[in-house]
Motif scaffolding. Structure first.
Motif, PDB file in Angstrom:
ATOM      1  N   GLY A 164       0.815  -1.214   0.000  1.00  0.00           N
ATOM      2  CA  GLY A 164       0.000   0.000   0.000  1.00  0.00           C
ATOM      3  C   GLY A 164       0.844   1.257   0.000  1.00  0.00           C
ATOM      4  O   GLY A 164       0.597   2.190  -0.775  1.00  0.00           O
ATOM      5  N   SER A 165       1.853   1.289   0.866  1.00  0.00           N
ATOM      6  CA  SER A 165       2.672   2.499   0.967  1.00  0.00           C
ATOM      7  C   SER A 165       3.405   2.778  -0.335  1.00  0.00           C
ATOM      8  O   SER A 165       3.437   3.920  -0.802  1.00  0.00           O
ATOM      9  CB  SER A 165       3.712   2.359   2.084  1.00  0.00           C
ATOM     10  N   ASN A 168       1.106   4.211  -2.881  1.00  0.00           N
ATOM     11  CA  ASN A 168       0.831   5.641  -2.657  1.00  0.00           C
ATOM     12  C   ASN A 168       2.039   6.507  -3.003  1.00  0.00           C
ATOM     13  O   ASN A 168       1.905   7.556  -3.639  1.00  0.00           O
ATOM     14  CB  ASN A 168       0.408   5.878  -1.202  1.00  0.00           C
ATOM     15  N   PHE A 217      -4.615   8.310   6.774  1.00  0.00           N
ATOM     16  CA  PHE A 217      -3.498   7.371   6.852  1.00  0.00           C
ATOM     17  C   PHE A 217      -3.180   6.887   5.442  1.00  0.00           C
ATOM     18  O   PHE A 217      -4.027   6.296   4.774  1.00  0.00           O
ATOM     19  CB  PHE A 217      -3.834   6.167   7.742  1.00  0.00           C
ATOM     20  N   GLU A 293      -8.888   9.101   1.448  1.00  0.00           N
ATOM     21  CA  GLU A 293      -9.472   7.759   1.612  1.00  0.00           C
ATOM     22  C   GLU A 293     -11.001   7.867   1.526  1.00  0.00           C
ATOM     23  O   GLU A 293     -11.573   8.825   2.080  1.00  0.00           O
ATOM     24  CB  GLU A 293      -9.149   7.195   3.004  1.00  0.00           C
ATOM     25  N   GLU A 298      -7.577   3.906   9.436  1.00  0.00           N
ATOM     26  CA  GLU A 298      -6.743   3.928  10.646  1.00  0.00           C
ATOM     27  C   GLU A 298      -7.098   5.133  11.518  1.00  0.00           C
ATOM     28  O   GLU A 298      -6.947   5.103  12.738  1.00  0.00           O
ATOM     29  CB  GLU A 298      -5.250   4.015  10.281  1.00  0.00           C
ATOM     30  N   ASP A 326      -7.200   6.760  -2.197  1.00  0.00           N
ATOM     31  CA  ASP A 326      -6.455   5.653  -1.578  1.00  0.00           C
ATOM     32  C   ASP A 326      -7.461   4.586  -1.126  1.00  0.00           C
ATOM     33  O   ASP A 326      -8.135   4.734  -0.110  1.00  0.00           O
ATOM     34  CB  ASP A 326      -5.661   6.210  -0.384  1.00  0.00           C
ATOM     35  N   GLN A 329      -7.359   0.208   1.898  1.00  0.00           N
ATOM     36  CA  GLN A 329      -8.139  -0.541   2.885  1.00  0.00           C
ATOM     37  C   GLN A 329      -9.599  -0.741   2.449  1.00  0.00           C
ATOM     38  O   GLN A 329     -10.202  -1.763   2.752  1.00  0.00           O
ATOM     39  CB  GLN A 329      -8.091   0.147   4.263  1.00  0.00           C
ATOM     40  N   LYS A 357      -3.848  -4.788   0.019  1.00  0.00           N
ATOM     41  CA  LYS A 357      -4.589  -5.608   0.985  1.00  0.00           C
ATOM     42  C   LYS A 357      -5.463  -6.695   0.355  1.00  0.00           C
ATOM     43  O   LYS A 357      -4.976  -7.677  -0.134  1.00  0.00           O
ATOM     44  CB  LYS A 357      -5.409  -4.687   1.894  1.00  0.00           C
TER      45      LYS A 357
HETATM   46  C1  LIG Z   1      -5.705   3.611   3.583  1.00  0.00           C
HETATM   47  C2  LIG Z   1      -4.334   3.008   3.681  1.00  0.00           C
HETATM   48  N1  LIG Z   1      -3.360   3.455   2.892  1.00  0.00           N
HETATM   49  C3  LIG Z   1      -2.129   2.944   2.924  1.00  0.00           C
HETATM   50  C4  LIG Z   1      -1.804   1.934   3.794  1.00  0.00           C
HETATM   51  C5  LIG Z   1      -0.413   1.386   3.838  1.00  0.00           C
HETATM   52  O1  LIG Z   1      -0.383   0.124   3.287  1.00  0.00           O
HETATM   53  P1  LIG Z   1       0.812  -0.877   3.636  1.00  0.00           P
HETATM   54  O2  LIG Z   1       0.690  -1.182   5.082  1.00  0.00           O
HETATM   55  O3  LIG Z   1       0.592  -2.045   2.740  1.00  0.00           O
HETATM   56  O4  LIG Z   1       2.065  -0.171   3.321  1.00  0.00           O
HETATM   57  C6  LIG Z   1      -2.789   1.422   4.652  1.00  0.00           C
HETATM   58  C7  LIG Z   1      -2.473   0.356   5.605  1.00  0.00           C
HETATM   59  O5  LIG Z   1      -3.180   0.045   6.519  1.00  0.00           O
HETATM   60  C8  LIG Z   1      -4.088   1.983   4.599  1.00  0.00           C
HETATM   61  O6  LIG Z   1      -5.071   1.554   5.401  1.00  0.00           O
END
Ligand SMILES: Cc1ncc(COP(=O)(O)O)c(C=O)c1O
Length: 500
Positions: A164-165, A168, A217, A293, A298, A326, A329, A357
């Motif tokens: 996820g990170s 982004n 988040f 989001e 989170e 994003d 989740q 995810k």
């Molecule tokens: C909305 C959102 N973006 C990004 C991330 C980051 O994803 P990752 O943990 O796979 O890096 C998360 C992780 O919980 C998330 O909920």
């Protein structure tokens, strides 16, 4: 026993349970093929969680990895199945945390196990390619056949990534590249730009900014951290960019009973978004993009209405700001559609939508105009993982075959109705039941109570996570049925009864 009025009306759902969810009680299975076709009847706790074996393993784990402050318990993956996670102490818990919302079909789903055992998939699993340079034969077809059919409307291209990170991070980067290119208006890159970018100075490294929202988040990597505002613990001690943070609406629940107040709150936030874009533009620090989001997860499961997202879309279009949604989740079916943004009724879709995810594969869908202008601008060694495409294929087929998006809507309503009843019964404990599909949350009076309730629930055989400062978050797998909801509601009722 807590018996929701709704549950009484959904007994017929038992009839539609696929064979592998028919309950035949605990088994002692060892080989993976034998895992197929069964789920447990109910939670079963042998010790408190974490139990002695988990604690012992944690001590051992610490000898190789000192970063353990977040470890909850050790999982027996072989014994876990369906909606039940089993820990190494033999505790069997109904799982509403699902590996941080990332297990769409629960544990050891037959479709996943079959795909993993299919000999024709072996070379894909065995040989991990550098997708940026050497694509395996057949990958293009998989993108066409598996990924593109789930693309949010209007997004015709996909870039796969690892998590996820990093999805982004790279989506944000792609927006910056687009913004600069647009500003250049077709002019050649100057020598000065090439020289200054090498020493982190403008004009090569422009002073552009990226907008995010309070409570958001988007990941914990250094770039994403400047867009994340959910918890201090993520950000403390790490330098952050001076980028604008707009207010995310703070709405009243249930949403449909507070439409006028909520509309006023969303208008206030939209006005602030525009004001910040103007303010940063006047400072010579253009807002190149925005990331949001669909439900701030989170950050505490904060919802906004389609009206708000339509407003954001319009502001982005009017100001030439790139819009990233994003869905790391929210994506993957838990809101009743593969992507939540497909529920907003946008004329013009977001410019990029990131995912990870529940979709097993990570990455982002994007519009053509956001294509990087040269190779290696958005690049890394793996750029995704073809074996995750095998998982995704099995996941999507199962979603269709088992009508899981419909199941999410039905089960989500059962959970939410039950939570509404519980918050009426225990107003001193619970409030603000809210959700979309099975992406559901319930507030506790404070952080202490939320922490206590989640640990008591574990000992009742229900595993769930927290979000925000005092919120229980429900993230069941898509195969979670109304009768699983009954077990959950029962456990919550039991725990709340003892709270004063
Ligand atoms: C909305 C959102 N973006 C990004 C991330 C980051 O994803 P990752 O943990 O796979 O890096 C998360 C992780 O919980 C998330 O909920």
């Amino acid at each position: 026993m807590f018996t929701s009025k709704i549950l009484k009306n959904t007994a017929n759902h038992f009839k539609n349970v696929p064979a592998y969810l028919h309950n035949t009680g605990p088994r002692s299975l060892t080989a993976l093929p034998k895992l197929m076709g069964q789920e447990y009847d109910a939670p079963s706790m042998k010790t408190n969680c974490p139990g002695p074996k988990s604690k012992e393993l944690l001590t051992r784990y610490e000898k190789t990895n000192r970063n353990i402050g977040h470890v909850q318990f050790f999982v027996d993956l072989e014994a876990s199945r369906g909606n039940y996670v089993v820990d190494v102490d033999g505790n069997r818990m109904l799982d509403l945390f699902t590996q941080i919302s990332s297990l769409p079909l629960g544990y050891n789903h037959p479709a996943i196990l079959e795909a993993m055992q299919d000999p024709s998939n072996l070379v894909t699993i065995a040989n991990r390619p550098a997708l940026g340079v050497h694509l395996p034969n057949g990958y293009t077809e998989k993108l066409e056949e598996i990924m593109m059919p789930i693309a949010p409307k209007g997004l015709d291209y996909v870039q796969t990534m690892m998590c996820g990170s990093c999805s982004n991070e790279n989506a944000v980067k792609q927006v910056f590249l687009w913004y600069r290119r647009t500003k250049r208006g077709g002019a050649e890159v100057t020598q000065e730009e090439m020289d200054t970018c090498m020493v982190n100075e403008a004009p090569g490294s422009p002073q552009y900014t990226f907008m995010s929202f309070n409570g958001s988040f988007h990941g914990r990597t250094v770039g994403c951290l400047s867009l994340t505002h959910s918890k201090m613990i993520h950000k403390l001690d790490v330098p952050a960019m001076d980028w604008p943070m707009a207010p995310f609406p703070s709405l009243k629940y249930p949403l449909d009973m507070h439409t006028a107040e909520n509309r006023a709150e969303e208008d206030r936030c939209l006005a602030e978004v525009q004001r910040l874009i103007d303010e940063y533009g006047e400072k010579g620090r253009d807002v190149a993009g925005m990331i949001v989001e669909p439900i701030q997860a989170e950050g505490g499961d904060n919802h906004a209405t389609p009206y708000f997202f339509q407003g954001l879309r319009n502001i982005c279009t009017q100001n030439g700001v790139g819009m990233i949604v994003d869905e790391v989740q929210t994506g993957g079916g838990c809101t009743g559609t593969i992507f939540a943004c497909d529920q907003w009724g946008l004329d013009n879709p977001p410019d990029l939508v990131t995912f990870s995810k529940k979709l097993a594969m990570a990455g982002y869908f994007y519009k053509k105009e956001f294509t990087p202008d040269m190779g290696y601008r958005v690049f890394n060694t793996w750029m995704g993982e073809p074996s995750k495409m095998i998982l995704l294929e099995a996941i999507l087929k199962t979603i269709t075959q088992e009508n899981l998006l419909e199941n999410v809507k039905v089960t989500g309503k059962v959970i939410l109705d039950g939570l509404n009843e519980l918050q009426d019964a225990y107003p001193h404990v619970f409030s603000k039941a809210r959700g979309n599909g099975t992406f559901i949350a319930l507030d506790c009076v404070d952080n202490q109570k939320a922490t206590l309730i989640s640990s008591l629930l574990k000992n009742e055989g229900v595993n769930l996570g927290l979000c925000g400062s005092r919120t229980l978050r429900f993230r069941p797998a898509l195969i979670f049925k109304p009768f699983h909801a009954e077990i959950l509601l029962d456990a919550l009722d039991k725990v709340a009864k003892d709270m004063n």
